[in-house]
Design a protein around this motif. Structure first.
Motif, mmCIF file in Angstrom:
data_model
loop_
_atom_site.group_PDB
_atom_site.id
_atom_site.type_symbol
_atom_site.label_atom_id
_atom_site.label_comp_id
_atom_site.label_asym_id
_atom_site.label_seq_id
_atom_site.Cartn_x
_atom_site.Cartn_y
_atom_site.Cartn_z
ATOM 1 N N ASN A 71 0.869 -1.066 -0.109
ATOM 2 C CA ASN A 71 0.038 0.029 -0.038
ATOM 3 C C ASN A 71 0.875 1.284 0.062
ATOM 4 O O ASN A 71 1.597 1.409 0.890
ATOM 5 C CB ASN A 71 -0.600 0.052 1.348
ATOM 6 C CG ASN A 71 -1.718 -1.081 1.365
ATOM 7 O OD1 ASN A 71 -2.816 -0.803 0.623
ATOM 8 N ND2 ASN A 71 -1.560 -2.124 2.273
ATOM 9 N N CYS A 75 2.950 1.836 -9.125
ATOM 10 C CA CYS A 75 2.117 0.775 -8.334
ATOM 11 C C CYS A 75 1.247 -0.177 -9.336
ATOM 12 O O CYS A 75 1.177 -1.438 -9.066
ATOM 13 C CB CYS A 75 0.999 2.010 -7.867
ATOM 14 S SG CYS A 75 1.518 2.665 -6.497
ATOM 15 N N ARG A 80 -1.332 -1.125 -4.391
ATOM 16 C CA ARG A 80 -2.377 -0.023 -4.150
ATOM 17 C C ARG A 80 -2.174 1.363 -3.995
ATOM 18 O O ARG A 80 -0.919 1.357 -3.195
ATOM 19 C CB ARG A 80 -3.283 -0.565 -3.140
ATOM 20 C CG ARG A 80 -3.791 -1.839 -3.235
ATOM 21 C CD ARG A 80 -4.856 -2.139 -2.133
ATOM 22 N NE ARG A 80 -5.562 -3.466 -2.214
ATOM 23 C CZ ARG A 80 -5.209 -4.736 -1.722
ATOM 24 N NH1 ARG A 80 -4.547 -4.287 -0.673
ATOM 25 N NH2 ARG A 80 -5.660 -5.798 -1.843
ATOM 26 N N HIS A 87 -2.870 5.033 -2.434
ATOM 27 C CA HIS A 87 -4.069 5.701 -1.457
ATOM 28 C C HIS A 87 -3.588 7.170 -1.473
ATOM 29 O O HIS A 87 -2.277 7.490 -1.084
ATOM 30 C CB HIS A 87 -3.637 5.192 -0.178
ATOM 31 C CG HIS A 87 -4.066 3.635 -0.054
ATOM 32 N ND1 HIS A 87 -5.240 3.200 0.293
ATOM 33 C CD2 HIS A 87 -3.255 2.592 -0.116
ATOM 34 C CE1 HIS A 87 -5.058 1.828 0.153
ATOM 35 N NE2 HIS A 87 -4.041 1.502 0.069
ATOM 36 N N ASP A 136 -5.248 0.523 -8.661
ATOM 37 C CA ASP A 136 -6.117 0.330 -7.617
ATOM 38 C C ASP A 136 -6.012 1.451 -6.688
ATOM 39 O O ASP A 136 -4.917 1.592 -5.896
ATOM 40 C CB ASP A 136 -5.690 -0.974 -7.022
ATOM 41 C CG ASP A 136 -6.501 -1.287 -5.738
ATOM 42 O OD1 ASP A 136 -7.596 -0.444 -5.332
ATOM 43 O OD2 ASP A 136 -6.333 -2.544 -5.197
ATOM 44 N N THR A 152 -7.473 4.634 -4.118
ATOM 45 C CA THR A 152 -8.480 4.965 -3.087
ATOM 46 C C THR A 152 -8.220 6.514 -2.722
ATOM 47 O O THR A 152 -7.010 6.816 -2.395
ATOM 48 C CB THR A 152 -8.632 4.270 -1.937
ATOM 49 O OG1 THR A 152 -8.894 2.863 -2.354
ATOM 50 C CG2 THR A 152 -9.743 4.566 -0.932
#
Length: 151
Positions: free
Chosen positions: A3, A22, A28, A30, A56, A58
């Protein structure tokens, strides 16, 4: 899967390059607001090329929102040029959180004080810091190397 966390990224090209990294490393991404750009900025997409659709990613409105969903805070590693422990001395595991601050100032004292694990990237005293995209690449590379050696 690692992450990668960018706290208040300011430069779209860096974020785009990190997004591409990534995708390539199956990590992931973030992103914690506020950003210094609009997420659909053409420079962001240019740097991430056509890989951005496979990312991916967020987004979080603030550090508290992001922190609330982390299952194990002991696996969060904040990168700081002021840390004493090198990322090369750390034992990384699958699922770790690698946290990088904004390009102009790094991570704030408030964020640094929320987590105990701080790591640095060794560098010549002739420079203040590495480019954030390069820093992420260094740390992901070492973490992935360690994780693959454990399989």
């Amino acid at each position: 899967m690692l992450n990668i966390v960018l706290v208040e990224p300011e430069i779209p090209n860096n974020t785009g390059n990190i997004g591409r990294l990534c995708v390539g490393t199956e990590s992931r991404l973030h992103l914690i607001h506020p950003f210094g750009f609009v997420i659909n900025d053409k420079n962001l997409k240019r740097s991430g090329l056509d890989y951005w659709v496979h990312l991916d990613v967020t987004e979080y409105q603030n550090v508290a929102e992001w922190k609330a969903q982390i299952p194990d805070l002991s696996r969060v590693f904040l990168m700081s040029s002021h840390a004493e422990k090198s990322y090369l001395e750390n034992d990384f595991q699958d699922g770790d959180w690698l946290v990088f601050g904004k390009e102009s100032k790094g991570l704030s004292e408030a964020v640094l004080n929320e987590f105990p694990n701080h790591l640095t990237i060794p560098m010549s005293p002739l420079i203040r810091s590495f480019n954030i995209a390069n820093s992420v690449a260094f740390v992901i590379g070492e973490a992935k190397r360690q994780i693959s050696n454990k399989l």
